[in-house]
Design a protein around this motif. Structure first.
Motif, mmCIF file in Angstrom:
data_model
loop_
_atom_site.group_PDB
_atom_site.id
_atom_site.type_symbol
_atom_site.label_atom_id
_atom_site.label_comp_id
_atom_site.label_asym_id
_atom_site.label_seq_id
_atom_site.Cartn_x
_atom_site.Cartn_y
_atom_site.Cartn_z
ATOM 1 N N CYS A 18 0.542 -1.405 -0.033
ATOM 2 C CA CYS A 18 -0.317 0.550 -0.151
ATOM 3 C C CYS A 18 0.612 1.533 -0.156
ATOM 4 C CB CYS A 18 -0.608 -0.124 0.881
ATOM 5 S SG CYS A 18 -2.113 -1.345 0.591
ATOM 6 N N SER A 53 -4.576 -2.487 7.589
ATOM 7 C CA SER A 53 -6.402 -2.585 7.388
ATOM 8 C C SER A 53 -5.922 -4.521 7.774
ATOM 9 C CB SER A 53 -6.975 -2.497 5.797
ATOM 10 O OG SER A 53 -7.269 -2.847 5.726
ATOM 11 N N CYS A 56 -6.645 -6.236 4.740
ATOM 12 C CA CYS A 56 -5.963 -6.878 3.582
ATOM 13 C C CYS A 56 -5.973 -7.986 2.781
ATOM 14 C CB CYS A 56 -4.423 -6.160 4.365
ATOM 15 S SG CYS A 56 -3.433 -6.066 3.421
#
Length: 112
Positions: A18, A53, A56
């Motif tokens: 990310c 997250s 993810c």
């Protein structure tokens, strides 16, 4: 327990996927995503990660990369990498340098 410096050095090569999207690739170490790292006397490396997250979709790829690079560390006989689903990640867990650079590139109030 054995020294984990070699593992840490190799993990600096594994970038959070990310972070690439932000324009600033940041290693798992600098992201603060590595929660545990041990190397037993028999050469077994155990790593635990927290994800940025809980949903993810790159988790499997991150684990595979970690296992691949850590397996190249001299003295490591096997690598076991897991994710702690209860461990939450926040931007303040990032190393100061990358956090400041990310704030410079992408000014946002959320990056404290």
């Amino acid at each position: 327990m054995r020294d984990t410096a070699g593992i840490r050095a190799m993990l600096n090569q594994v970038v959070d996927p990310c972070s690439i999207a932000t324009g600033l690739p940041i290693s798992l170490i600098d992201m603060g995503m590595v929660t545990k790292m041990t190397l037993n006397d028999d050469g077994a490396a155990y790593l635990e990660l927290r994800l940025t997250s809980p949903v993810c979709w790159q988790a499997a790829n991150i684990i595979a990369q970690v296992e691949q690079v850590v397996a190249r560390v001299p003295g490591v006989s096997k690598v076991i990498c897991t994710v702690d689903p209860a461990a939450e990640w926040t931007p303040d867990m990032m190393a100061a340098g990358p956090r400041a650079e990310l704030r410079r590139l992408r000014p946002m109030g959320a990056l404290s």
